[in-house]
Motif scaffolding. Structure first.
Motif, PDB file in Angstrom:
ATOM      1  N   LYS A  25     -11.305  14.897   8.789  1.00 50.95           N
ATOM      2  CA  LYS A  25     -10.037  15.529   8.447  1.00 50.95           C
ATOM      3  C   LYS A  25      -8.858  14.701   8.950  1.00 50.95           C
ATOM      4  N   LYS A  26      -8.985  14.193  10.175  1.00 50.34           N
ATOM      5  CA  LYS A  26      -7.916  13.383  10.759  1.00 50.34           C
ATOM      6  C   LYS A  26      -7.765  12.062  10.005  1.00 50.34           C
ATOM      7  N   ILE A  27      -8.906  11.434   9.700  1.00 45.88           N
ATOM      8  CA  ILE A  27      -8.870  10.159   8.994  1.00 45.88           C
ATOM      9  C   ILE A  27      -8.269  10.341   7.600  1.00 45.88           C
ATOM     10  N   THR A  28      -8.669  11.422   6.915  1.00 47.74           N
ATOM     11  CA  THR A  28      -8.118  11.698   5.582  1.00 47.74           C
ATOM     12  C   THR A  28      -6.606  11.875   5.642  1.00 47.74           C
ATOM     13  N   GLY A  29      -6.129  12.581   6.670  1.00 52.44           N
ATOM     14  CA  GLY A  29      -4.687  12.781   6.840  1.00 52.44           C
ATOM     15  C   GLY A  29      -3.952  11.466   7.036  1.00 52.44           C
ATOM     16  N   LEU A  30      -4.535  10.550   7.838  1.00 56.20           N
ATOM     17  CA  LEU A  30      -3.909   9.252   8.075  1.00 56.20           C
ATOM     18  C   LEU A  30      -3.865   8.411   6.800  1.00 56.20           C
ATOM     19  N   ILE A  31      -4.951   8.468   6.016  1.00 56.84           N
ATOM     20  CA  ILE A  31      -4.989   7.718   4.767  1.00 56.84           C
ATOM     21  C   ILE A  31      -3.961   8.268   3.778  1.00 56.84           C
ATOM     22  N   GLY A  76       0.853  -3.551   5.750  1.00 57.72           N
ATOM     23  CA  GLY A  76      -0.231  -4.344   6.325  1.00 57.72           C
ATOM     24  C   GLY A  76      -0.480  -4.004   7.775  1.00 57.72           C
ATOM     25  N   ALA A  77       0.620  -3.807   8.550  1.00 57.52           N
ATOM     26  CA  ALA A  77       0.473  -3.425   9.958  1.00 57.52           C
ATOM     27  C   ALA A  77      -0.165  -2.047  10.078  1.00 57.52           C
ATOM     28  N   GLY A  78       0.285  -1.110   9.231  1.00 60.16           N
ATOM     29  CA  GLY A  78      -0.294   0.233   9.258  1.00 60.16           C
ATOM     30  C   GLY A  78      -1.763   0.228   8.888  1.00 60.16           C
ATOM     31  N   LEU A  79      -2.128  -0.605   7.902  1.00 60.70           N
ATOM     32  CA  LEU A  79      -3.520  -0.673   7.466  1.00 60.70           C
ATOM     33  C   LEU A  79      -4.410  -1.245   8.561  1.00 60.70           C
ATOM     34  N   SER A  80      -3.900  -2.212   9.315  1.00 61.35           N
ATOM     35  CA  SER A  80      -4.711  -2.810  10.376  1.00 61.35           C
ATOM     36  C   SER A  80      -5.058  -1.780  11.443  1.00 61.35           C
ATOM     37  N   PHE A  81      -4.065  -0.953  11.834  1.00 59.87           N
ATOM     38  CA  PHE A  81      -4.345   0.085  12.829  1.00 59.87           C
ATOM     39  C   PHE A  81      -5.207   1.200  12.237  1.00 59.87           C
ATOM     40  N   LEU A  82      -4.987   1.500  10.950  1.00 62.12           N
ATOM     41  CA  LEU A  82      -5.792   2.529  10.298  1.00 62.12           C
ATOM     42  C   LEU A  82      -7.255   2.115  10.224  1.00 62.12           C
ATOM     43  N   SER A  83      -7.499   0.824  10.065  1.00 60.65           N
ATOM     44  CA  SER A  83      -8.887   0.338   9.996  1.00 60.65           C
ATOM     45  C   SER A  83      -9.612   0.535  11.325  1.00 60.65           C
TER      46      SER A  83
END
Length: 502
Positions: free
Chosen positions: A164-170, A428-435
């Motif tokens: 749920k948390k990961i889905t929210g971040l995506i 790109g910065a957001g995606l790196s932390f999201l990964s």
């Protein structure tokens, strides 16, 4: 001994906090000096809500946009340093940096309303806020210990990842993509038209850009037209009179052009300069000594066009001098030689167009729109210009002689790199932390990185094609992908380096 060491450490920390706070205050002072100097404020006798909002009808040049980003980077850098020392969570740090940058920028822009030497610009607030955020990213990229702490916290929080948390971040990530698309769409609308400009024929209101020639009629509507309708406009002399409420200006010009009865409910055209030869039968004659200007600003016309972001202008003109430059103003809705909503000019044999949008600037000259070989004789020519969805179309005498300019496709490559950097480096910065959040979730990790790199650029290009009538650009797609992937790769390499060191 231990107590003395503890007291020394506490004192050192306090000194460190004070130095950091001073650095933050210094960066704020630098911003104030750079944006408000020489501080000669002037308060008007009366100031309405309309005056407040109309003060922001300005646009920044490309160089100003770059400077506004660079100006706020030290603020974001120093704030990140202070917030990290205060041990504030990383998510809250980002929010604070964005709010402080936007708040300081907004305060400066409002104060610039009362500085005659400055012009407040909405785009400056966005660029300043992005500069603060970019400074924040630079701090954490530069400060190894701080970046290591963030990565450690993220990895600790992902031992048992919540779908749920990961889905929210995506979803938050892709919401930022949509906001970026909205920003790009807003760069070509006519919302920044100034309502205080008059309509001028044959010059600027300052009298320093004269054109010599004849104008026999001018129509302006708040509706764009198709190629088929343009053909009707060439064939039927009364076509534009049938536009009803959408017809904003209808000037039939002759030797008695300035009779109020001739202009019906439109602002009256008045002679400027020292008119001696106003022409008979074939339109009015305009020159450096005589030109026409409405008695008051064409407020209703500018407001209607600004609201709809589309228009059509039809004019029948004949130059009296094939070598005029300046460019020499033929028809202009402008305040002076550097501020305008719309202008048709002669530059030698070419027709020069200037249209005010957030991306073309308040002079409308940041993007070049030039139609060649229009003024190669002294005959009358009917010119129809129509604008819709970032595309301006120009017809000369017939629909077969047709020119089209899409503003988004006219952006010079160096400016495009800057705008794409503004858009895709944060992603790109957001995606790196999201990964990092999703690396322990097999379901998300396999899809997140490739889709996070490809989709932002694809979504932006698809929306701009649909909403702005531009053609597909593989270069734009690749540029967005390179900025997103490159930023993410740099951050991940930095993190890998930290792990090797530790």
């Amino acid at each position: 001994m231990n107590q003395h060491q503890n007291r020394s450490l506490t004192t050192t920390e306090i000194k460190s906090y004070l130095v950091t706070v001073v650095f933050v205050l210094v960066t704020i002072l630098v911003v104030a000096i750079a944006t408000l100097y020489p501080f000669k404020f002037s308060l008007p006798n009366s100031f309405s809500e309309f005056d407040f909002f109309s003060s922001f009808n300005n646009a920044s040049s490309f160089q100003d946009q770059v400077n506004n980003v660079l100006l706020f980077m030290p603020l974001g850098f120093s704030l990140a340093n202070l917030l990290q020392k205060l041990k504030i969570k990383i998510g809250l740090q980002i929010i604070i940096v964005l709010l402080v940058s936007a708040g300081l920028s907004s305060t400066v822009e409002v104060l610039q309303i009362f500085l005659p030497s400055r012009t407040p610009t909405p785009a400056d607030i966005f660029n300043n806020t992005f500069g603060g955020y970019l400074g924040f990213l630079c701090f954490y990229f530069w400060n190894i210990q701080s970046l290591n702490n963030i990565v450690t916290q993220i990895e600790a929080s992902t031992l048992r990842p919540s779908n749920k948390k990961i889905t929210g971040l995506i979803l938050a990530y892709f919401s930022v993509i949509l906001l970026a698309c909205i920003f790009w769409q807003s760069t070509t609308i006519l919302s920044n038209w100034d309502l205080n400009y008059p309509l001028i024929l044959g010059n600027e209101s300052t009298g320093n850009r004269p054109w010599q020639g004849y104008i026999s009629e001018v129509y302006i509507t708040d509706k764009a037209i198709t190629t088929e309708q343009a053909q009707t406009g060439f064939n039927d002399a009364n076509y534009f009179r049938g536009f009803g409420d959408s017809l904003l200006a209808n000037y039939q010009l002759n030797g008695k052009c300035c009779d109020q009865k001739q202009t019906v409910n439109l602002p009256q055209l008045l002679w400027q300069g020292k008119p001696t030869n106003i022409g008979e039968g074939k339109g009015v004659f305009l020159s450096s000594s005589q030109w026409l200007q409405t008695a008051k600003p064409v407020k209703n016309l500018s407001q209607r066009i600004s609201k709809k972001s589309e228009f059509t202008l039809s004019a029948t003109i004949a130059t009296d001098n094939l070598q005029q430059t300046g460019p020499a103003r033929i028809i202009s809705i402008s305040g002076n030689s550097l501020q305008r909503n719309l202008t048709l000019s002669q530059q030698g044999h070419s027709l020069d167009l200037r249209l005010r949008t957030p991306i073309t600037g308040e002079n409308g000259s940041d993007l070049q729109m030039i139609i060649p070989n229009v003024f190669i004789d002294n005959k009358f020519h009917q010119i129809i210009i129509t604008y819709y969805k970032s595309t301006i179309k120009v017809f000369i005498d017939k629909v077969q002689r047709y020119y089209s300019f899409n503003l988004l496709e006219l952006i010079p490559f160096n400016q495009k790199i800057f705008y794409y950097a503004l858009t895709f480096i944060p992603l790109g910065a957001g995606l790196s932390f999201l990964s990092f959040f999703t690396k322990n979730s097999v379901t998300f990790s396999k899809l997140l990185v490739p889709s996070g790199i490809l989709l932002p650029s694809i979504i932006l290009e698809a929306i701009l094609i649909g909403e702005s009538d531009k053609s597909l650009s593989w270069k734009n797609l690749l540029l967005g992908i390179l900025f997103t992937a490159g930023t993410m790769l740099i951050f991940r390499m930095r993190v890998a380096y930290l792990k090797i060191r530790s």
